[in-house]
Design an enzyme around this catalytic site. Structure first.
Site, short mmCIF file in Angstrom:
data_model
loop_
_atom_site.label_atom_id
_atom_site.label_comp_id
_atom_site.label_asym_id
_atom_site.label_seq_id
_atom_site.Cartn_x
_atom_site.Cartn_y
_atom_site.Cartn_z
N LYS A 245 -4.46 2.29 0.21
CA LYS A 245 -5.88 2.55 0.72
C LYS A 245 -5.09 3.67 1.56
CE LYS A 245 -8.77 -0.50 2.94
NZ LYS A 245 -9.85 -0.13 2.59
N MET B 128 -4.27 7.88 12.25
CA MET B 128 -5.42 8.07 11.71
C MET B 128 -6.33 9.25 11.97
SD MET B 128 -6.50 4.44 9.45
CE MET B 128 -5.81 3.82 11.28
N ASP C 187 1.17 -1.29 0.33
CA ASP C 187 -0.23 -0.24 -0.26
C ASP C 187 1.05 1.27 0.30
OD1 ASP C 187 1.14 0.00 2.93
OD2 ASP C 187 -1.01 -1.01 3.22
N1 SAH Z 1 -0.07 -0.71 10.93
C1 SAH Z 1 0.34 0.22 10.74
C2 SAH Z 1 -0.67 1.15 11.85
C3 SAH Z 1 -1.54 2.08 9.95
S1 SAH Z 1 -3.09 2.45 9.70
C4 SAH Z 1 1.45 0.65 11.79
O1 SAH Z 1 1.51 -0.74 13.08
O2 SAH Z 1 2.04 2.03 12.23
C5 SAH Z 1 -2.03 4.65 8.59
C6 SAH Z 1 -1.78 5.66 9.76
O3 SAH Z 1 -0.41 4.92 10.77
C7 SAH Z 1 -1.39 6.73 10.08
O4 SAH Z 1 -2.72 7.51 9.94
C8 SAH Z 1 -0.60 7.63 11.01
O5 SAH Z 1 -1.62 7.46 11.90
C9 SAH Z 1 0.30 5.63 11.08
N2 SAH Z 1 1.47 5.97 10.37
C10 SAH Z 1 2.14 5.13 9.56
N3 SAH Z 1 3.22 5.87 9.28
C11 SAH Z 1 3.31 6.95 9.47
C12 SAH Z 1 5.16 6.94 10.16
N4 SAH Z 1 5.40 6.91 8.84
N5 SAH Z 1 4.84 8.90 10.30
C13 SAH Z 1 3.79 8.81 11.44
N6 SAH Z 1 2.90 7.84 11.29
C14 SAH Z 1 2.55 7.04 10.52
#
Ligand code: SAH
Length: 263
Positions: free
Chosen positions: A75, A189, A53
């Site tokens: 997504k 999010m 993604d």
């Molecule tokens: N599975 C992922 C989360 C997916 S939901 C995890 O464990 O991190 C998507 C959200 O993850 C984004 O809206 C943000 O809140 C966060 N996110 C993912 N990568 C990020 C990053 N490099 N820096 C800050 N927030 C991040």
């Protein structure tokens, strides 16, 4: 030496084998390739089909063999995106075609990543799979910004929550209850609903001066960190032009950043 051989030298044992017709749900961590696990690197080295993604860093995609088929199935809130049903259908189709499939997800697949839904669909379809955990943005992203998730004497728990659930929806959170808990919140999010969340937490009794950090694109070259207070954060984010992907940390641990900022 190829990547797998290098890994085996490092590990002193054989790397796990991604079999033909199997799917691995792999956590890519927050961005920096250095935050991949060794199993994630082993998975990428063996991928014949890579389904990923938008949140996966291009430097990580580059670790798969050049000849691997790359299926981008993004997504992302607010933009046209692949339907979850199409993603699981693609995983099942690729596995049934006998390919070694890596489903690469930002952070950890089982933390707000819908990895559980994909795993359920694979289990129902009888496709062998495994999950390779990754560093979740809500913890590794905070660390990158100099904020520990827990600190003795400051907090006894930390709540990882999604800010995405629509108001009034079944899965909407009880923000007043979270405010009363008095433990730091780490929100995923949450950027689009930040104002409503801040208002709800203030109404629930959290102090206006509660420290808040917003960490955007953590561990990437575009990382940005903003520190504010619950009362001011919405305006500060707007003025700074900060947007998703970002994690929002609310609570006492944020104040440690002044002393723990990474060098
Ligand atoms: N599975 C992922 C989360 C997916 S939901 C995890 O464990 O991190 C998507 C959200 O993850 C984004 O809206 C943000 O809140 C966060 N996110 C993912 N990568 C990020 C990053 N490099 N820096 C800050 N927030 C991040």
């Amino acid at each position: 030496m190829n990547r797998l051989a290098v890994l085996e030298t490092l590990l002193g044992q054989p790397a796990p084998v991604l079999e033909a017709g199997h799917v691995w749900l792999v956590g890519a961590g927050p961005g920096d390739p250095g935050q991949l696990t060794l199993d994630a690197v082993a998975a990428l080295a063996q991928a014949e089909t890579l389904v990923h993604d938008e949140l996966v860093d291009p430097r990580i995609l580059a670790l798969a063999p050049e000849g691997a088929e790359r299926l981008y199935m993004g997504k992302r809130g607010g933009r046209p995106s692949a339907r979850q049903a199409d993603i699981t259908a693609a995983l099942i189709e690729q596995a049934r075609a006998g390919r070694r499939v890596v489903r690469l997800k930002g952070g950890d697949p089982y933390v707000f990543g819908r990895g559980g839904e994909e795993a359920l669909a694979l289990a129902e379809a009888g496709i062998p799979f495994r999950v390779v955990p990754g560093l979740t943005a809500g913890l590794a992203g905070l660390a990158a910004a100099g904020i520990p998730a827990t600190q003795r004497g400051v907090n006894q728990a930390v709540v990882l929550a999604t800010g995405h659930a629509a108001e009034g929806a079944d899965e909407a959170l009880d923000w007043a209850a979270l405010a009363r808990l008095g433990q730091p919140l780490v929100l995923y999010m949450a950027m689009r609903r930040l104002e409503a969340i801040a208002v709800a937490l203030l109404a629930g009794g959290l102090a206006a001066e509660t420290p808040v950090a917003v960490v955007a694109e953590a561990t990437t070259p575009r990382e940005r960190v903003l520190v504010s207070t619950l009362a001011d954060v919405t305006g500060a984010v707007r003025r700074a032009g900060m947007a998703a992907p970002a994690v929002v940390a609310i609570g006492g641990v944020v104040s440690l950043r002044g002393r723990l900022r990474p060098g």
